[in-house]
Design an enzyme around this catalytic site. Sequence first.
Site: not given
Ligand code: XLS
Length: 441
Positions: A101, A104
């Site tokens: 992200h 991140d």
């Molecule tokens: C949360 C989601 C998240 C997505 C990415 O439950 O799995 O991790 O994969 O934003």
Amino acid sequence: MFFDEVTEPIAYEGPESDNPLAFRWYDADRVVGERTMRDHLRMATCYWHSFNWPGDDVFGAGTFDRPWLDGSQDPMTAARAKMAAAFEFFDKLGTPFYSFHDYDMAPEEESFAKSCANLDALADEAAEYMEDTGVKLLWGTANLFSHPRYAAGAATNPDPEVFARAAAQVRHAMDVTHRLGGANYVLWGGREGYETILNTDLRREGEQLARFLHMVAEYKHDIGFTGTLLLEPKPQEPTKHQYDHDVATVYGFLVRHGLEDEYGVNIEGNHATLAGHDFVHEVATAVETGIFGSIDANTGDDRLGWDTDQFPKSVETLSLVTYHILKGGGFDTGGFMFDTKLRRQSLDRTDLFHGHVLGMDTLAKSLLVAQAMLDDSALDDVLAERYAGWDDELGASILAGDHGLASLSDHVVDHDLDPAPVSGRQEALEGLVNRYVERVA
Ligand code: XLS
Ligand code: NI
Ligand code: NI
């Protein structure tokens, strides 16, 4: 160096090995069917749970040994240490891809422009690490759920200024993903949902979301990004009702808004079970509707009703998932991405390797099982036999539209039809799959 206990890249040692830091099944260059294991599975490590999460939960503080998360450092210095740790890990582990992200990778600041500048600077450094290690980007995404401004949603927020802020953020995350050669761009709508109908206008929120997704697709074409746009279904958590409930719901939404040629789905194992489905049901539904894209490879706990994001460990479950992916032609731009969290007591940095080795070996063995079932047409033959009547005269003429209720009624009377039930043989088929799991080598 952050991972001193792992001095060499994790190597394949074969099923007899007792070395917990070696692969027993994942042999990257082994050819399975028409591709190597590496190219079939296209595995990726995630930046967030693995490098950004300190091991905290709603009841307690972080437990993990993660020096790069030390909050006393300057945020950009800490982000650079985190990136060094992440690429050292990817390289030693051998996952050919990673995912992140925006925030991140880069610290978010109060000013949007400053946050963008942080991300641009760190993305340039990521490009250098990618060049040096050969690790590629499976997908990028924007975090539209952590900041308080998104508490009532991003695209589905009652305030259009929040929509605009989310649009700006996605635009920049797409630019960065494009620049880093990302194979996909993912949108997970964690806050695109609602808590109570008392303050929610479903019609407006649906229209807002559709508009947002059209803008994202238009922008993708404007910048010439050739990766795939993916939506990640999840039924709830953090909001009570999430609009992207499951694959079938997403497909219906896409068709309703003329978006089905622009988006695929990123299916997460734990989200499938939260929606009350088997993981394989979600994959098979996506393959059948033509929107299969990528996988977040994780699993929930059998008795906990939340997204625990554990490392996948069931060969049986993943063999069926992989079988349906292979039947659909295998991954195109997608892959198996470890959207996985260690348990909070797995404190050591080396536990990150143990988790990923477990997941990678599970997927590798599952691939072998799936390919063997495909090669033998074991399950295909069952289907062909079970539905054979639909290829015969009566079935074919029904599907061709040659009949209505009245003519079928005449047919039943004329032939005195009384079809006999036949066994579905579920247990025999479960035993068949078990034999593949047992005998794979
Ligand atoms: C949360 C989601 C998240 C997505 C990415 O439950 O799995 O991790 O994969 O934003
Ligand atoms: Ni996910
Ligand atoms: Ni999840």
